[in-house]
Design an enzyme around this catalytic site. Structure first.
Site, PDB file in Angstrom:
ATOM      1  N   SER A  80      14.411   8.672 -31.808  1.00  0.00           N
ATOM      2  CA  SER A  80      14.169   8.743 -33.246  1.00  0.00           C
ATOM      3  C   SER A  80      14.697   7.554 -34.041  1.00  0.00           C
ATOM      4  CB  SER A  80      14.740  10.047 -33.818  1.00  0.00           C
ATOM      5  OG  SER A  80      13.881  11.132 -33.513  1.00  0.00           O
ATOM      6  N   THR A 219      19.992   8.184 -36.273  1.00  0.00           N
ATOM      7  CA  THR A 219      20.290   8.707 -34.943  1.00  0.00           C
ATOM      8  C   THR A 219      19.028   8.762 -34.098  1.00  0.00           C
ATOM      9  OG1 THR A 219      19.939  10.942 -35.788  1.00  0.00           O
ATOM     10  CG2 THR A 219      22.222  10.129 -35.714  1.00  0.00           C
TER      11      THR A 219
END
Length: 268
Positions: A80, A219
């Site tokens: 991601s 993250t």
């Protein structure tokens, strides 16, 4: 005051850590030899029990600190963290109009409860909503996505894993050092995107703000790998970072913030 003094000292040079896992690069060795003021960034305690790497770059000085250089140069799926270039490309080509564009939840229950609702580009970034960015990637299209990934020289540039899957433990891979190179260009606003596009994505990446600092980050997690990448603006200086570990993204984020706090880059 102690934290501010530490930041001033680190501005002289981001230093070298001598640890069992650390391999000093010729570039860093030369910098160490030519500079009498070498500071150390202590990270051993934060990485106790974790196999991982940490890269930190002082943008103004052009100095780079690396913990576990071998892993720092190893490519893995961005997971991601790819939402950053995905958002940049989506905004640039008009796949979304702005950070407030809503995509409706399709009603499919997913493992993370906050994903099971309508989202905007901004909330999709903050909550790492995979389905939103997959839908946007499909709207961008494979040819356009490939053109931009090559223009950015992003990792191995391999989109063969499918237009809505290639960054999720599939074909696309990037190293922590390459992530730092990419994020540095975003922080400097030198990527090949419109200025308002870069500033919109940077705004969506804000994670924390203090009296003297703003922390930007993203993250990423998958296949047992945890990422945390971003940059810190503090007292007029910019420090870009990437952490990659065998573990969760929450662990990578915690390790990074502990390092930045412990070494005086930000006071919490």
């Amino acid at each position: 005051m102690k934290g501010i003094k530490n930041v001033a000292a680190f501005a002289v040079m981001i230093g070298i850590v001598t640890l069992g896992m650390y391999v000093e690069s010729p570039r860093l060795a030369k910098a160490k030899k030519n500079d009498q003021h070498v500071m150390k960034v202590e990270v051993e305690e934060e990485f106790a029990g974790y196999n991982g790497t940490f890269v930190l770059r002082d943008v103004k000085k052009g100095k780079t600190f690396v913990y576990n250089e071998e892993r720092a140069n190893k490519r893995t799926a961005p997971e991601s963290t790819f939402k950053i270039p995905n958002a940049l490309i989506g905004l640039q080509v008009g796949a979304v109009d702005d950070e407030y564009e809503i995509k409706e939840w399709d009603g499919v229950e997913r493992e993370i409860p906050v994903w099971n609702q309508d989202h905007t580009l901004g909330s999709g970034m903050r909550n790492s909503v995979v389905w939103y960015y997959q839908e946007m990637a499909r709207d961008i299209g494979e040819a356009t996505m490939k053109e931009w990934i090559e223009k950015l020289s992003y990792g191995n540039e391999d989109l063969s894993g499918g237009i809505d899957q290639f960054w999720l433990s599939r074909s696309l891979k990037i190293s922590p050092v390459e992530e730092v190179d990419f994020i540095e260009q975003l922080s400097n606003e030198t990527l090949p995107f419109d200025l308002d596009v870069m500033r919109t994505v940077k705004r969506m990446m804000v994670q924390a703000e203090g009296k003297d600092y703003t922390l930007y980050g993203k993250t990423g997690q998958g296949s047992g790998i945890g990422w945390y990448v971003g940059y810190l603006d503090v007292n007029g200086k910019t420090y870009v970072f990437a952490t990659n570990i065998d573990g969760t993204s929450a662990d990578a984020k915690r390790i990074t913030r502990n390092i930045l706090t412990k070494n005086g880059f930000m006071n919490e």
